[in-house]
Design an enzyme around this catalytic site. Structure first.
Site, PDB file in Angstrom:
ATOM      1  N   GLU A  98       0.808  -1.224   0.000  1.00 51.11           N
ATOM      2  CA  GLU A  98       0.000   0.000   0.000  1.00 51.11           C
ATOM      3  C   GLU A  98       0.844   1.278   0.000  1.00 51.11           C
ATOM      4  O   GLU A  98       0.496   2.242   0.682  1.00 51.11           O
ATOM      5  CB  GLU A  98      -0.926   0.004   1.229  1.00 51.11           C
TER       6      GLU A  98
HETATM    7  C1  ACM Z   1      -1.990  -5.482   4.024  1.00 53.13           C
HETATM    8  O1  ACM Z   1      -3.047  -5.968   4.405  1.00 53.13           O
HETATM    9  N1  ACM Z   1      -1.913  -4.185   3.749  1.00 53.13           N
HETATM   10  C2  ACM Z   1      -0.790  -6.280   3.863  1.00 53.13           C
END
Ligand code: ACM
Length: 503
Positions: free
Chosen positions: A303
């Site tokens: 992310e």
């Molecule tokens: C995640 O759930 N951002 C690895």
């Protein structure tokens, strides 16, 4: 009579026709001392008996090298129980199986006459605990280690740093815990592990045959780094997504230099084109390598929405190289598979859905092409912080809505990423993110019973390769563990999906 209940399902379990073994305070436990101590503690927790020997019935615990790593065999008949491990871990797992086989029979305790031959399908069977969004004490972590080890997990992944806080003392970068550890999601108190705390966690894990895999998430999820070393981070990127999350979940927008206690992700980034960043990465992972006996260091990489894709690729290739040069194997979330120059043999952790979306499987496959293996953590199956369909008011729902125990169970590791086989899979890991998870009791109720489904995906034969690998068999076997879990103090969610046995 139904088969005795063992979770995760063993490779082979055969019920014999003879009378069961009867356990009493005069049973003698002989053989390997560590395993004998584990068994005596388990027996006392389950039955209240302090086994002291003196009688004819004997439990023998032995190590006989030669079999597969972590394998064991267990034979129980009227006269004796014999557990033989190929190594100390295998013997420990045989003891866990014996603990599950111990059943109340009116006023007596018996082990049914059985033969078990067992070994794990995958080498890596992990649980992850996010101690960044909410801090969890050493005692809580040790308790989770005990619980997971009882289901034959052998790795504890600690998510030690995120936007909301930095949780591990490092002498090379002391300001991280001095200035960036005091807060958590929702304005809750933070905390951190001293180096001695971390060593205590590692030693406790080792005593349960588990390694610790520390994660320092980079280059995103790094807002807290900026509280300590502002020169290393970019300004927060306030995308529509961040503004929407702040609106839906409450909390302030992230602001440079101020602690962030909301639940948005993807707004922070390390500076990618500044050598000081790589000095920081080298300090952090260098010190961590010296503190961590296990082979893996996890650099996050998920992310990174506040980092340009080409910058992200540059960063993960350099960070994975720094880790490999320390003699450790880098692990990264699957997004890092997009980097063309990822260091060879980096392990990828897939957190997409059971049916992949948005090319997440493509990124995961890149790790295999690059000589690495995969850890599978399908979010809509084994993210243990997802809400139950009915249950406590805890958890999130972004991974395809609430997750039932049947959802957690009904997937096959080799079927998620097309084109890979078992040799490309290092293992399975069940993460517990902690935006809504504040206490040990929250961890118990969200993990149990779904954690048992992850244990079975990691340890047991493939779906279709064993009569035990069905949802119907699993739910019955898990139901039989209710009294054991209760006696161990595990506050599982008593979901109606499971036919719980009571005593
Ligand atoms: C995640 O759930 N951002 C690895």
């Amino acid at each position: 009579m139904s088969l005795p209940s063992v979770v995760p399902a063993p490779a082979s379990l055969e019920q014999a026709t003879g009378a069961p073994f009867r356990l009493s305070a005069t049973t003698r436990i002989e053989g390997e001392t560590d395993a004998a101590a584990s068994l005596a503690a388990l027996v006392t927790a389950r039955t209240g008996l302090e086994v002291e020997g003196g009688g004819a019935s004997t439990i023998t615990l032995a190590i006989e090298p030669g079999g597969a790593a972590e394998s064991y065999s267990l034979t129980a008949d009227e006269a004796s129980v014999v557990v033989t491990g190929a190594d100390a871990a295998g013997l420990f797992y045989g003891v866990q199986t014996l603990g599950q086989l111990l059943t109340r029979d009116d006023d007596a305790w018996i082990v049914p006459a059985v033969t078990v031959e067992d070994s794990p399908r995958f080498a890596y069977r992990g649980v992850m605990l996010d101690v960044a969004r909410h801090f969890h004490s050493v005692e809580t972590v040790k308790g989770y280690i005990d619980r997971a080890a009882g289901l034959k997990f052998n790795a504890l992944h600690l998510h030690l740093a995120d936007d909301q806080g930095w949780r591990l003392q490092l002498h090379s970068r002391p300001k991280l815990t001095e200035l960036a550890s005091g807060t958590a999601v929702g304005g809750d108190p933070g905390g951190f592990y001293t180096k001695a705390d971390y060593a205590e966690i590692i030693a406790h894990a080792a005593s349960r045959h588990m390694i610790v895999v520390p994660e320092i998430d980079m280059p995103g999820h790094t807002h807290a780094v900026g509280l300590a070393y502002p020169e290393l981070v970019e300004e927060p990127v306030l995308s529509d997504h961040i503004i929407e999350i702040a609106r839906d979940y409450g909390g302030d927008l992230p602001e440079a230099g101020k602690p962030y206690d909301g639940m948005a992700v993807g707004f922070s980034s390390l500076k990618i084109h500044d050598e000081a960043t790589y000095d920081f990465v080298a300090d952090v992972f260098g010190e961590l390598a010296g503190m961590t006996p296990g082979p893996y260091l996890h650099l996050g990489g998920d992310e990174a929405l506040g980092t340009a894709p080409e910058d992200f690729a540059l960063f993960v290739s350099r960070a994975t190289e720094i880790i490999a040069d320390l003699g450790k194997t880098p692990v990264a979330w699957h997004e890092a598979g997009a980097a063309p120059d990822l260091t060879e043999a980096t392990v990828g952790q897939y957190w997409g859905f059971v049916t992949p979306t948005d090319g997440m499987d493509v990124k995961a496959r890149e790790f295999v092409r690059n000589g690495g293996q995969l850890i599978l953590s399908p979010a809509d199956a084994i993210y243990l912080d997802m809400k139950y369909p009915t249950g406590p008011d805890l958890g999130l729902t972004w991974a395809n809505g609430p997750t039932s125990v049947e959802d957690a169970y009904s997937w096959e590791p080799s079927a998620i990423i097309r084109g890979i086989d078992d040799t490309d899979i290092l293992g399975v890991e069940a993460p517990m993110w902690s935006e809504t998870i504040r206490t040990a009791s929250d961890i118990d109720t969200m993990a149990f019973p779904r954690i048992a489904a992850a244990a079975e995906a990691g340890w047991s034969p493939a779906t279709g390769a064993s009569d035990l690998r069905t949802w119907e068999s699993f739910r019955t076997r898990v139901g039989a563990l209710g009294p054991l879990w209760t006696s161990l103090g595990i506050g599982f969610h008593p979901t109606g999906e499971i036919p719980w046995v009571t005593e």
